[in-house]
Enzyme design. Structure first.
Site, mmCIF file in Angstrom:
data_model
loop_
_atom_site.group_PDB
_atom_site.id
_atom_site.type_symbol
_atom_site.label_atom_id
_atom_site.label_comp_id
_atom_site.label_asym_id
_atom_site.label_seq_id
_atom_site.Cartn_x
_atom_site.Cartn_y
_atom_site.Cartn_z
ATOM 1 N N LYS A 13 24.537 -63.328 -46.878
ATOM 2 C CA LYS A 13 24.573 -63.088 -48.333
ATOM 3 C C LYS A 13 25.249 -64.249 -49.063
ATOM 4 O O LYS A 13 24.778 -64.686 -50.110
ATOM 5 C CB LYS A 13 25.335 -61.786 -48.660
ATOM 6 C CG LYS A 13 24.747 -60.546 -48.013
ATOM 7 C CD LYS A 13 25.448 -59.283 -48.474
ATOM 8 C CE LYS A 13 26.922 -59.189 -48.099
ATOM 9 N NZ LYS A 13 27.175 -59.130 -46.639
ATOM 10 N N ARG A 88 29.455 -51.630 -52.306
ATOM 11 C CA ARG A 88 29.489 -51.331 -50.877
ATOM 12 C C ARG A 88 29.581 -49.834 -50.604
ATOM 13 O O ARG A 88 29.566 -49.427 -49.439
ATOM 14 C CB ARG A 88 30.722 -51.996 -50.264
ATOM 15 C CG ARG A 88 30.427 -53.256 -49.470
ATOM 16 C CD ARG A 88 31.768 -53.798 -49.059
ATOM 17 N NE ARG A 88 31.778 -54.630 -47.899
ATOM 18 C CZ ARG A 88 31.871 -55.954 -47.950
ATOM 19 N NH1 ARG A 88 31.866 -56.592 -49.089
ATOM 20 N NH2 ARG A 88 31.986 -56.641 -46.834
ATOM 21 N N ARG A 124 31.526 -67.885 -36.477
ATOM 22 C CA ARG A 124 31.783 -68.384 -37.840
ATOM 23 C C ARG A 124 33.204 -68.941 -37.957
ATOM 24 O O ARG A 124 34.158 -68.365 -37.462
ATOM 25 C CB ARG A 124 31.601 -67.226 -38.831
ATOM 26 C CG ARG A 124 31.874 -67.630 -40.269
ATOM 27 C CD ARG A 124 31.253 -66.668 -41.239
ATOM 28 N NE ARG A 124 31.974 -65.405 -41.339
ATOM 29 C CZ ARG A 124 31.619 -64.433 -42.190
ATOM 30 N NH1 ARG A 124 30.559 -64.575 -42.955
ATOM 31 N NH2 ARG A 124 32.311 -63.309 -42.230
ATOM 32 N N ARG A 157 38.247 -66.167 -39.517
ATOM 33 C CA ARG A 157 38.771 -65.099 -40.363
ATOM 34 C C ARG A 157 39.338 -63.999 -39.481
ATOM 35 O O ARG A 157 38.768 -63.681 -38.438
ATOM 36 C CB ARG A 157 37.633 -64.515 -41.219
ATOM 37 C CG ARG A 157 37.446 -65.224 -42.533
ATOM 38 C CD ARG A 157 36.182 -64.814 -43.245
ATOM 39 N NE ARG A 157 35.981 -63.370 -43.398
ATOM 40 C CZ ARG A 157 35.002 -62.835 -44.135
ATOM 41 N NH1 ARG A 157 34.164 -63.605 -44.791
ATOM 42 N NH2 ARG A 157 34.869 -61.531 -44.220
ATOM 43 N N ARG A 168 33.766 -53.152 -39.064
ATOM 44 C CA ARG A 168 33.089 -53.484 -40.335
ATOM 45 C C ARG A 168 31.629 -53.043 -40.290
ATOM 46 O O ARG A 168 31.101 -52.528 -41.275
ATOM 47 C CB ARG A 168 33.177 -54.995 -40.595
ATOM 48 C CG ARG A 168 34.597 -55.425 -40.963
ATOM 49 C CD ARG A 168 34.771 -56.919 -40.844
ATOM 50 N NE ARG A 168 34.025 -57.659 -41.846
ATOM 51 C CZ ARG A 168 33.663 -58.941 -41.705
ATOM 52 N NH1 ARG A 168 33.954 -59.603 -40.597
ATOM 53 N NH2 ARG A 168 33.019 -59.554 -42.665
#
Ligand code: AMP
Length: 225
Positions: A13, A88, A124, A157, A168
């Site tokens: 996104k 969300r 990531r 992260r 998540r």
């Protein structure tokens, strides 16, 4: 135009939001980025959100909705904007509906299978200084652990660790069905396959946006006649 990007964490996104910004000059509003910035600065909001974010849980609907409401009032959002990571929950959808700012709405669901998401998120890395995003396998920095753009240190992260990623994704699955049903019913909803290169995904998004924009200019022309 208000563009809403839906999709699990790691579906791209943010990348697509940036590509939309570059092409259409509509600012990307990422609630995750706003919250991370607040944590970095140690603001009261950041202190409130930090524990939830580290655990991969959602921050309260009221907090994120008020952040969005404040952001979309700024002048650069007058022509429209791209929402990344909001709404969300179905309650956030309703809160967004109440922020009546007369924007035509287009919603994209970026669909990516779970095993690819887990692989992408665990690879990531983000720049601790400028926030640029890397994938240590598919788009690594030129110098290990250093940002190509600003030389900042690359970090993982906290919520991109495997156990938090799973939490998540669990929350995403629990909340998203109702949201998708709502937007599918409302219209201007597109499901886009998010595997493949960022450019390939953007091509699909762009073709839908082009037809939405064309339709809008036809409607505007008719109204002006
Ligand atoms: P993201 O960068 O979009 O993956 O968001 C990172 C984290 O920020 C999420 O796991 C949540 O803890 C928090 N967050 C971001 N957007 C929202 C939202 N719309 N509602 C609740 N929490 C959010």
């Amino acid at each position: 135009m208000r563009i809403i990007l839906l999709g699990p964490p790691g579906s791209g996104k943010g990348t697509q939001g940036e590509m939309i910004f570059k092409k259409y000059h509509l600012p990307r509003i990422s609630t995750g980025d706003i919250l991370r910035e607040a944590i970095k600065k140690g603001t009261p909001l950041g202190r409130q959100a930090e524990a939830e974010m580290k655990a991969g849980h959602l921050v309260s609907d009221e907090i994120v909705a008020s952040l969005v409401a404040e952001r979309i009032r700024q002048a650069d959002c007058a022509r429209g904007y791209v929402l990344d990571g909001f709404p969300r929950t179905i309650n956030q959808v309703k809160l967004l509906e109440r922020m009546a700012d007369c924007q035509k709405e287009v919603v994209f669901e970026i669909y990516v299978p779970e095993e690819i998401i887990i692989e992408r998120l665990s690879h990531r890395r983000i720049c601790s200084s400028c926030g640029a995003v890397y994938n240590i396998v598919t788009s690594p920095p030129q110098r290990p652990d250093l940002c190509d753009l600003c030389g900042g240190r690359l970090i993982q992260r906290d919520d991109d660790r495997p156990e938090v990623i799973r939490e998540r994704l669990r929350i995403y699955e629990a909340e998203i069905k109702e949201i998708l049903d709502y937007y599918r019913e409302k219209g201007n909803f597109y499901r886009v396959e998010g595997t493949g290169s960022a450019e390939e995904v953007f091509e699909k998004i762009e073709s839908h946006l082009a037809s939405e924009l064309e339709e809008r200019s036809v409607q505007k022309g008719m109204a002006e006649r």
